[in-house]
Design a protein around this motif. Sequence first.
Motif, short mmCIF file in Angstrom:
data_model
loop_
_atom_site.label_atom_id
_atom_site.label_comp_id
_atom_site.label_asym_id
_atom_site.label_seq_id
_atom_site.Cartn_x
_atom_site.Cartn_y
_atom_site.Cartn_z
N ALA A 317 -8.48 5.92 -14.66
CA ALA A 317 -8.14 4.50 -14.63
C ALA A 317 -7.74 4.05 -13.22
N LEU A 318 -7.07 4.93 -12.47
CA LEU A 318 -6.64 4.59 -11.11
C LEU A 318 -7.80 4.55 -10.12
N MET A 319 -8.93 5.12 -10.50
CA MET A 319 -10.08 5.11 -9.59
C MET A 319 -10.63 3.70 -9.37
N VAL A 320 -10.47 2.83 -10.36
CA VAL A 320 -10.98 1.46 -10.22
C VAL A 320 -10.25 0.71 -9.10
N PRO A 321 -8.91 0.63 -9.11
CA PRO A 321 -8.23 -0.03 -7.98
C PRO A 321 -8.42 0.71 -6.66
N LEU A 322 -8.61 2.03 -6.70
CA LEU A 322 -8.85 2.76 -5.45
C LEU A 322 -10.14 2.29 -4.78
N TYR A 323 -11.20 2.18 -5.56
CA TYR A 323 -12.47 1.71 -5.00
C TYR A 323 -12.33 0.29 -4.48
N ILE A 324 -11.66 -0.56 -5.25
CA ILE A 324 -11.50 -1.96 -4.83
C ILE A 324 -10.73 -2.04 -3.51
N LEU A 325 -9.64 -1.28 -3.40
CA LEU A 325 -8.82 -1.29 -2.19
C LEU A 325 -9.63 -0.83 -0.98
N CYS A 326 -10.33 0.30 -1.11
CA CYS A 326 -11.08 0.84 0.03
C CYS A 326 -12.22 -0.09 0.43
N ILE A 327 -12.89 -0.67 -0.55
CA ILE A 327 -13.98 -1.60 -0.23
C ILE A 327 -13.45 -2.83 0.50
N CYS A 328 -12.31 -3.34 0.07
CA CYS A 328 -11.70 -4.50 0.75
C CYS A 328 -11.33 -4.15 2.19
N MET A 329 -10.77 -2.96 2.38
CA MET A 329 -10.37 -2.54 3.73
C MET A 329 -11.58 -2.39 4.64
N ILE A 330 -12.65 -1.81 4.11
CA ILE A 330 -13.86 -1.63 4.91
C ILE A 330 -14.50 -2.99 5.22
N TYR A 331 -14.56 -3.86 4.21
CA TYR A 331 -15.21 -5.17 4.40
C TYR A 331 -14.49 -5.99 5.46
N LYS A 332 -13.17 -5.96 5.44
CA LYS A 332 -12.41 -6.74 6.42
C LYS A 332 -12.69 -6.27 7.84
N LYS A 333 -12.80 -4.95 8.01
CA LYS A 333 -13.08 -4.44 9.35
C LYS A 333 -14.52 -4.71 9.77
N LEU A 334 -15.43 -4.72 8.81
CA LEU A 334 -16.83 -5.01 9.13
C LEU A 334 -16.99 -6.44 9.64
#
Length: 415
Positions: A317-334
Amino acid sequence: MNNKALKYHFVSFFILATLFFIITTLSTHLASPTRYTIDKTAPVYTHTAYRIDDTESLTLKEFLSEPKKLIEQPFEYIEWDLAAKDYWLKLDLENRQSKAIDLFIHFDNPMVDYLTLFELDADQKLIKKTRLGDKVTGLNLFQYSTPHALLTLQANEQTTLVVKIDTVGISKTPIKIYGKNEFQHLIRSQVGIWGIFIGVLIMAALYNLVLFFGIRDRVYLIYIGYIISALLLMGSVLGFGFYLWPLSWQLFFNEHVVFSNYAIAFFTVAFCTMFLRYHKDNCRLYKLSISFLALLFSFSLISFFMLEYHSSKIFFALMVPLYILCICMIYKKLVSGFRWAKFYVMSWVPLIIGAAVQPLELTGFIPYSFATRHLFLIAILCENRINGNGFGRPCTVPTRESAVSCDSFAANKIT
């Protein structure tokens, strides 16, 4: 084009062709082993049926006396679950050739607690009982890492095998039957891929340790933590951990495999945060990542005191927010133009795919094969190679003129 340039082009083409040959050969070994089961290589016929015992009280005598309660379907249709259940599997074998044949029965789940194999004759009388699993004492390392049993089926003989699976964790246990040559091919492919994975990760960990002592940057320690977590997790899931650690250690790691999952998730988020330099920004995403790391750390400790099938559900269940968090962090830097973010995206593509396939395969949502079972291992290797040659840290190097950025220097330091 001069002769010197032509020579370098020839060398480059030769190296590329060699690498392509190695990748092709590895892919062949990755895809083929589980194809050649005994029903495809010899006139040995099988019939399968199963029963799921929610009460965990069924005995062999009761199982055999109630044939109408059996579900007569291939084992691929078993609804494996993360719950307290016993799985009873029945396999009828018939050798329709005029010579005896040695069969190797492979139970591809080195994390199973108890696996009992009953061999019955044509009159349903017990001939032999074999016990496997990481809770069973007295087995050798090969039996722990690759649970299997040997059966000799005489000419025109019929026999029945009954398998009882009792575990508190991942219950899915694919059962494949091989001839002697096919089983040896499976083991060679398995050991070869394990050796590549272990060798690459150990070399990467040692190299990053040297860089840490030279540069004194904690991101290298975080990456080493990620590598060790990957070795712990895949060593339990695939079984090669029995050859890396003392037996008592690996049995402990198997019992607390969910902790290894939390560890690799923890270091993944930590590395993403440090690699993308959010600790320098001190923004909202950085504070969110720190809070999420604290949450992962807390649940990893709690997992020691919970049954595996309960803690596994929380982790998934925690993997869902983990993916969302990492994708947001990567997108912001991109979008901000941070040049090293693209390397992290490249490394995350195979990792996301592999990380998604593994739990889906282990819980029965994706069909089992040798390739799907080892896909996360290959994804970690790809991530290690891409990320290893891609990430750098901002620092300053004093020169006679001024302090200049050394991203390009650090970018080539991590393998």
